[in-house]
Design an enzyme around this catalytic site. Sequence first.
Site, mmCIF file in Angstrom:
data_model
loop_
_atom_site.group_PDB
_atom_site.id
_atom_site.type_symbol
_atom_site.label_atom_id
_atom_site.label_comp_id
_atom_site.label_asym_id
_atom_site.label_seq_id
_atom_site.Cartn_x
_atom_site.Cartn_y
_atom_site.Cartn_z
ATOM 1 N N TYR A 126 -1.808 5.757 -13.376
ATOM 2 C CA TYR A 126 -2.287 7.120 -13.588
ATOM 3 C C TYR A 126 -1.236 8.005 -14.238
ATOM 4 O O TYR A 126 -1.487 9.186 -14.488
ATOM 5 C CB TYR A 126 -2.765 7.741 -12.268
ATOM 6 N N LYS A 173 -0.385 -5.067 -4.210
ATOM 7 C CA LYS A 173 -0.631 -6.317 -4.941
ATOM 8 C C LYS A 173 0.730 -6.917 -5.316
ATOM 9 O O LYS A 173 0.947 -7.373 -6.443
ATOM 10 C CB LYS A 173 -1.494 -6.012 -6.170
ATOM 11 N N ASP A 206 -6.273 -6.855 -1.865
ATOM 12 C CA ASP A 206 -7.623 -7.439 -1.925
ATOM 13 C C ASP A 206 -8.070 -7.870 -0.534
ATOM 14 O O ASP A 206 -9.231 -7.687 -0.148
ATOM 15 C CB ASP A 206 -7.745 -8.572 -2.953
ATOM 16 N N ASP A 230 -7.200 4.817 -4.913
ATOM 17 C CA ASP A 230 -8.391 5.421 -5.512
ATOM 18 C C ASP A 230 -9.611 4.567 -5.136
ATOM 19 O O ASP A 230 -10.657 5.089 -4.704
ATOM 20 C CB ASP A 230 -8.194 5.444 -7.040
#
Length: 479
Positions: A126, A173, A206, A230
């Site tokens: 972002y 991640k 995940d 988000d």
Amino acid sequence: MRTVTVIPGDGIGPECVNSAVQIINATGVKIEWEERHAGARVFKQGISSGVPADTIESIKKTRVALKGPLETPVGFGQKSANVTLRKLFETYANIRPVREFPGVTTPYSGRGIDLVVVRENVEDLYAGIEHMQTPGVAQCLKLISRKGCEKIVRTAFEFARAEGRKTVACATKANIMKMTEGFLKKTFEEIAPEYPEIESWHVIIDNCAHQLVKKPEQYDVIVTTNMNGDIISDLTSGLVGGLGFAPTANLGNDVAIFEAVHGSAPKYAGKDVINPTAVILSGVMMLRHIGEFEAANLVENAVMYTIESGKAATGDIVGYDKGASTSLYTKTIIENLGKKPSSGQARDYKAIKMPNVSGEPVSVTAKSRRVIGADIFVEWPQDADALGRSLDKIVEDSDFRLKMISNRGTKVYPAGEALIDCVDHWRCRFMLRDAGADASSEQVLALLTKISAVHKWMHVEKLSEIDGEPGYTMAQGED
Ligand code: NAP
């Protein structure tokens, strides 16, 4: 009298914000609302940031804003005015609580969901630094700083402390993006011992999404990077009844901006049917931020009571053909100020202690650091072997050797086993022939000059070794 900037926003924004303002005013709390604008109507005036100077001035002065959602043009064109506002005021922490609402039946009802996503709010993808590398290949830089990680991790633990929460999970991640996402994990593991009363662990994002659907009640506070946060915060709002219920605080050390998780939902705009709870609860977070704990509890309990009673339930809960209007729902909450629900009452809140991280631009100094190579990104319409042979020849007398070429992260030269569908964007990795040396900028420039004579390059990265560790990752298939 406290002045607060209020931005009605786009689409359903004005209805939601109007509802929240009416309810807050009805508590008797002394707030003067300074109305300013941002978003679609500002873009239409030709202000490409979507945020005019008088809005910025107002927030600088009041340091607190309650805003409705702002429409963002999708794809090419203007930046998001939301992201601009968050970044302009360095509101680095995005706090998104969700809890089970008595009276809103979901597949999770009765399981006691009460969790908070603490999302880093200004870095990551972002940062919005994007470049077309070739006409057919786009790039977005994922920037994560140690300082940004420290601020968000400390905020998450301080938030947990302020609300008496027991656990903080860090979701990243880091298994794939070891340096960027890994930075948050590493920083989290360094800082967690400073909060011994709070249990902490790391979870891969995940799996976190999977766990949130399977067993959401295991989570209390989840701290994560911007894009992960988000996505999972929309997921968590879905667990308790949908986006109509999910508030947000964007907190910085100077300014705080309160808004719903949801967007402008244009199809419902002006119809007086949407659920304003998310903005009302954002207003509750705002009241706590300015120290109005009593008014905050009054509103939160009235919202919970109204939802529990099932009277004036909005269309997103009971269907738009039989739901109450936004204005009736607002009026009912005002009538219910002073009442408490039988469950899900406001908890005991304290002010959050925002982290005091140095304002210096650089706060990490390496003990040792040297440049040992360079990745030069080249546009090339043919195959890898032809490019590799050409580059081998170009650098045969230089300080660097060509180590490998990769295409979208996978080694393709010298040829590997991979079946790669290549595009015209090649990362060519050159290493210093003298493995113990530190390449100067002039040496890298000389390499680039040699390559420029034959090939079209668009991007260069120095390869550093920091404290004896490679400051770059290997390509898939690279040894
Ligand atoms: P959205 O506006 O959040 O709406 C998605 C769906 O969520 C709606 O169609 C509706 O679902 C439900 N919903 C959202 N708010 C609701 C409410 N208050 N009450 C009841 N249901 C609600 O997402 P979007 O359609 O992807 O985005 C629209 C615009 O908003 C875009 O321009 C986007 O960039 C912008 N946006 C702004 C912000 C922000 O200002 N912070 C955040 C997100 C998006 P159903 O269709 O199932 O009824």
